[in-house]
Write a protein that holds these residues in place. Sequence first.
Motif, PDB file in Angstrom:
ATOM      1  N   GLY A 172      20.353  38.477  50.893  1.00 25.31           N
ATOM      2  CA  GLY A 172      19.057  39.145  50.986  1.00 25.31           C
ATOM      3  C   GLY A 172      18.195  38.683  52.143  1.00 25.31           C
ATOM      4  N   LEU A 173      18.687  37.746  52.938  1.00 28.31           N
ATOM      5  CA  LEU A 173      17.859  37.203  54.012  1.00 28.31           C
ATOM      6  C   LEU A 173      17.516  38.227  55.108  1.00 28.31           C
ATOM      7  CD1 LEU A 173      19.347  33.620  54.378  1.00 28.31           C
ATOM      8  CD2 LEU A 173      17.141  34.276  53.373  1.00 28.31           C
ATOM      9  N   PRO A 174      18.445  39.101  55.536  1.00 26.71           N
ATOM     10  CA  PRO A 174      18.038  40.095  56.541  1.00 26.71           C
ATOM     11  C   PRO A 174      16.877  40.963  56.061  1.00 26.71           C
ATOM     12  CG  PRO A 174      20.426  39.972  56.425  1.00 26.71           C
ATOM     13  CD  PRO A 174      19.902  39.166  55.273  1.00 26.71           C
ATOM     14  N   GLY A 175      16.925  41.382  54.787  1.00 32.95           N
ATOM     15  CA  GLY A 175      15.834  42.181  54.249  1.00 32.95           C
ATOM     16  C   GLY A 175      14.545  41.393  54.160  1.00 32.95           C
ATOM     17  N   ALA A 176      14.648  40.120  53.780  1.00 32.71           N
ATOM     18  CA  ALA A 176      13.452  39.277  53.705  1.00 32.71           C
ATOM     19  C   ALA A 176      12.814  39.121  55.083  1.00 32.71           C
ATOM     20  CB  ALA A 176      13.821  37.915  53.125  1.00 32.71           C
ATOM     21  N   LEU A 177      13.630  38.957  56.103  1.00 32.41           N
ATOM     22  CA  LEU A 177      13.110  38.850  57.465  1.00 32.41           C
ATOM     23  C   LEU A 177      12.416  40.141  57.880  1.00 32.41           C
ATOM     24  CD1 LEU A 177      16.116  36.922  58.973  1.00 32.41           C
ATOM     25  CD2 LEU A 177      13.733  36.135  59.130  1.00 32.41           C
ATOM     26  N   ASP A 178      12.987  41.277  57.499  1.00 30.60           N
ATOM     27  CA  ASP A 178      12.352  42.568  57.821  1.00 30.60           C
ATOM     28  C   ASP A 178      11.002  42.708  57.124  1.00 30.60           C
ATOM     29  OD1 ASP A 178      14.493  43.293  59.413  1.00 30.60           O
ATOM     30  OD2 ASP A 178      15.466  44.507  57.861  1.00 30.60           O
TER      31      ASP A 178
ATOM     32  N   ALA B 257      14.363  29.324  53.496  1.00 28.26           N
ATOM     33  CA  ALA B 257      13.571  30.145  54.409  1.00 28.26           C
ATOM     34  C   ALA B 257      13.492  29.508  55.794  1.00 28.26           C
ATOM     35  CB  ALA B 257      12.175  30.354  53.833  1.00 28.26           C
ATOM     36  N   GLU B 258      13.353  28.192  55.836  1.00 28.20           N
ATOM     37  CA  GLU B 258      13.299  27.494  57.125  1.00 28.20           C
ATOM     38  C   GLU B 258      14.624  27.624  57.872  1.00 28.20           C
ATOM     39  OE1 GLU B 258      12.263  23.512  56.147  1.00 28.20           O
ATOM     40  OE2 GLU B 258      10.220  24.030  55.508  1.00 28.20           O
ATOM     41  N   ALA B 259      15.737  27.518  57.152  1.00 28.85           N
ATOM     42  CA  ALA B 259      17.052  27.646  57.794  1.00 28.85           C
ATOM     43  C   ALA B 259      17.247  29.055  58.342  1.00 28.85           C
ATOM     44  CB  ALA B 259      18.155  27.311  56.787  1.00 28.85           C
ATOM     45  N   ALA B 260      16.803  30.056  57.592  1.00 26.71           N
ATOM     46  CA  ALA B 260      16.931  31.435  58.060  1.00 26.71           C
ATOM     47  C   ALA B 260      16.043  31.687  59.270  1.00 26.71           C
ATOM     48  CB  ALA B 260      16.564  32.392  56.930  1.00 26.71           C
ATOM     49  N   ALA B 261      14.835  31.141  59.239  1.00 24.99           N
ATOM     50  CA  ALA B 261      13.922  31.314  60.370  1.00 24.99           C
ATOM     51  C   ALA B 261      14.499  30.697  61.642  1.00 24.99           C
ATOM     52  CB  ALA B 261      12.571  30.695  60.033  1.00 24.99           C
ATOM     53  N   GLU B 262      15.134  29.541  61.492  1.00 25.67           N
ATOM     54  CA  GLU B 262      15.726  28.876  62.654  1.00 25.67           C
ATOM     55  C   GLU B 262      16.848  29.709  63.254  1.00 25.67           C
ATOM     56  OE1 GLU B 262      17.957  24.667  63.821  1.00 25.67           O
ATOM     57  OE2 GLU B 262      16.963  24.871  61.876  1.00 25.67           O
TER      58      GLU B 262
ATOM     59  N   ALA C  41      17.318  33.022  62.846  1.00 27.16           N
ATOM     60  CA  ALA C  41      16.825  34.329  63.291  1.00 27.16           C
ATOM     61  C   ALA C  41      15.853  34.227  64.452  1.00 27.16           C
ATOM     62  CB  ALA C  41      16.159  35.047  62.131  1.00 27.16           C
ATOM     63  N   GLY C  42      15.256  33.054  64.634  1.00 30.21           N
ATOM     64  CA  GLY C  42      14.281  32.896  65.698  1.00 30.21           C
ATOM     65  C   GLY C  42      12.959  33.569  65.410  1.00 30.21           C
ATOM     66  N   LYS C  43      12.624  33.730  64.132  1.00 32.72           N
ATOM     67  CA  LYS C  43      11.341  34.325  63.743  1.00 32.72           C
ATOM     68  C   LYS C  43      10.891  33.690  62.434  1.00 32.72           C
ATOM     69  CE  LYS C  43      11.461  38.601  62.194  1.00 32.72           C
ATOM     70  NZ  LYS C  43      11.755  40.062  62.036  1.00 32.72           N
ATOM     71  N   PRO C  44       9.602  33.626  62.174  1.00 32.86           N
ATOM     72  CA  PRO C  44       9.114  32.965  60.964  1.00 32.86           C
ATOM     73  C   PRO C  44       9.569  33.687  59.697  1.00 32.86           C
ATOM     74  CG  PRO C  44       7.331  33.332  62.549  1.00 32.86           C
ATOM     75  CD  PRO C  44       8.512  34.112  63.032  1.00 32.86           C
ATOM     76  N   LEU C  45       9.802  32.904  58.651  1.00 36.16           N
ATOM     77  CA  LEU C  45      10.106  33.463  57.340  1.00 36.16           C
ATOM     78  C   LEU C  45       9.475  32.566  56.283  1.00 36.16           C
ATOM     79  CD1 LEU C  45      11.510  35.621  55.635  1.00 36.16           C
ATOM     80  CD2 LEU C  45      13.515  34.118  55.533  1.00 36.16           C
ATOM     81  N   PRO C  46       8.266  32.883  55.844  1.00 39.21           N
ATOM     82  CA  PRO C  46       7.658  32.090  54.774  1.00 39.21           C
ATOM     83  C   PRO C  46       8.329  32.367  53.432  1.00 39.21           C
ATOM     84  CG  PRO C  46       6.260  33.957  55.328  1.00 39.21           C
ATOM     85  CD  PRO C  46       7.383  33.952  56.326  1.00 39.21           C
ATOM     86  N   HIS C  47       8.325  31.373  52.566  1.00 40.42           N
ATOM     87  CA  HIS C  47       8.788  31.546  51.182  1.00 40.42           C
ATOM     88  C   HIS C  47       7.577  31.784  50.303  1.00 40.42           C
ATOM     89  CE1 HIS C  47      10.057  29.545  47.196  1.00 40.42           C
ATOM     90  NE2 HIS C  47      10.391  30.818  47.170  1.00 40.42           N
ATOM     91  N   LYS C  48       7.552  32.899  49.609  1.00 41.59           N
ATOM     92  CA  LYS C  48       6.461  33.241  48.698  1.00 41.59           C
ATOM     93  C   LYS C  48       6.997  33.197  47.277  1.00 41.59           C
ATOM     94  CE  LYS C  48       3.276  36.958  47.425  1.00 41.59           C
ATOM     95  NZ  LYS C  48       2.881  38.362  47.703  1.00 41.59           N
ATOM     96  N   SER C  49       6.474  32.277  46.479  1.00 43.61           N
ATOM     97  CA  SER C  49       6.899  32.179  45.083  1.00 43.61           C
ATOM     98  C   SER C  49       5.892  32.905  44.195  1.00 43.61           C
ATOM     99  CB  SER C  49       7.019  30.718  44.649  1.00 43.61           C
ATOM    100  OG  SER C  49       7.545  30.635  43.338  1.00 43.61           O
TER     101      SER C  49
ATOM    102  N   VAL D  77      24.941  25.410  52.437  1.00 40.70           N
ATOM    103  CA  VAL D  77      24.276  26.710  52.397  1.00 40.70           C
ATOM    104  C   VAL D  77      23.932  27.193  53.802  1.00 40.70           C
ATOM    105  CG1 VAL D  77      21.923  25.783  52.137  1.00 40.70           C
ATOM    106  CG2 VAL D  77      22.512  28.035  51.183  1.00 40.70           C
ATOM    107  N   GLU D  78      23.688  26.275  54.729  1.00 44.05           N
ATOM    108  CA  GLU D  78      23.366  26.686  56.094  1.00 44.05           C
ATOM    109  C   GLU D  78      24.498  27.505  56.726  1.00 44.05           C
ATOM    110  OE1 GLU D  78      20.791  23.299  55.031  1.00 44.05           O
ATOM    111  OE2 GLU D  78      22.965  23.641  54.904  1.00 44.05           O
ATOM    112  N   GLN D  79      25.735  27.217  56.348  1.00 42.39           N
ATOM    113  CA  GLN D  79      26.872  27.984  56.861  1.00 42.39           C
ATOM    114  C   GLN D  79      26.779  29.429  56.378  1.00 42.39           C
ATOM    115  OE1 GLN D  79      30.734  26.021  56.715  1.00 42.39           O
ATOM    116  NE2 GLN D  79      31.695  27.929  56.073  1.00 42.39           N
ATOM    117  N   ALA D  80      26.395  29.609  55.116  1.00 40.33           N
ATOM    118  CA  ALA D  80      26.244  30.955  54.565  1.00 40.33           C
ATOM    119  C   ALA D  80      25.056  31.671  55.189  1.00 40.33           C
ATOM    120  CB  ALA D  80      26.095  30.887  53.047  1.00 40.33           C
ATOM    121  N   VAL D  81      24.005  30.928  55.517  1.00 38.46           N
ATOM    122  CA  VAL D  81      22.859  31.528  56.203  1.00 38.46           C
ATOM    123  C   VAL D  81      23.289  32.106  57.549  1.00 38.46           C
ATOM    124  CG1 VAL D  81      20.639  31.047  57.305  1.00 38.46           C
ATOM    125  CG2 VAL D  81      21.136  30.097  55.038  1.00 38.46           C
ATOM    126  N   ARG D  82      24.031  31.310  58.296  1.00 34.67           N
ATOM    127  CA  ARG D  82      24.488  31.792  59.615  1.00 34.67           C
ATOM    128  C   ARG D  82      25.377  33.012  59.468  1.00 34.67           C
ATOM    129  NH1 ARG D  82      24.791  26.128  60.324  1.00 34.67           N
ATOM    130  NH2 ARG D  82      27.038  26.097  59.889  1.00 34.67           N
TER     131      ARG D  82
END
Length: 282
Positions: free
Chosen positions: A147-153, A206-211, A213-221, A274-279
């Motif tokens: 779901g990370l690509p959608g979260a980034l969008d 979220a921090e791993a995905a932001a790194e 993707a090169g764009k911010p991704l805050p985590h909202k709980s 998990v970082e491998q799966a993020v990439r």
Amino acid sequence: MTILVTGATGQLGGLAVRHLLDRVPAGDLAVSVRDAGKAADLAARGVAVRRGDFADPASLDFAGVDTLLLVSADGPDDLRIAMHANAIDAAERAGVRRVVYTSVVAADTSPLALARVHVATERRIRASGRAFTILRNGLYHENYTAGLPGALDRGALVTATGEGRVASVARDDLALAAAIVATGDGHDGRTYELTGDRAWSFDELAEAAAEVAGKPLPHKSVSGGELRAGLLAAGLPEFVADLLADIDAGIRADALSTVRPDLADLIGRAPAPVEQAVRAAL
């Protein structure tokens, strides 16, 4: 020896078959699938493809099978329990020697609602008189990285996990462990707790995905109720929305953060992080 894998055209089952084919001749492997056409590639490689549906007990053909790799089915809880029981009954009738079952981590003590399915199935396997191995699988990395690509969008990763942590696992590592157990000795009567080698938080995800993707991704709980409402609004079935909200509540309570060594011991290396799966997802 014949090993039969259920759900072999699904994600976990398909990966398990791939790893099994690295370890045994195709002629020693069978699969049971609802749609035989989806397993045409396996049939072409010499794997015996049997049409079988857990909801239709008469269709389950486990004749000549030594080891049944029973990959847990999807669906509402009561249906899953009934379908698993049908498969175990069929294994008894066919004289299957051993059942290897994909359960959930810490099933017997877990507060998660989904654990009820696995506890019932584990008990049914133990009562069947078959030799057994229980693989209590941790949550998949891919449950969260897909779901990370959608979260980034959308500009935020929305969960109900709070600051909770989860010791998740790569699906492929769990499939590898299943293949190792199904083809190896010394696993009868064992229950393995299969987790990653560290627990991570969704802020860290979220921090791993932001790194990457090169764009911010805050985590909202958000609250569990808000998450469930959002899932229903997105069109998910009610039982799926309930399941996902309950899992997030379990993570929030750190019910899935315990790290166990069993997976690394089985596969002979550290589990994929998990970082491998993020990439891979991005």
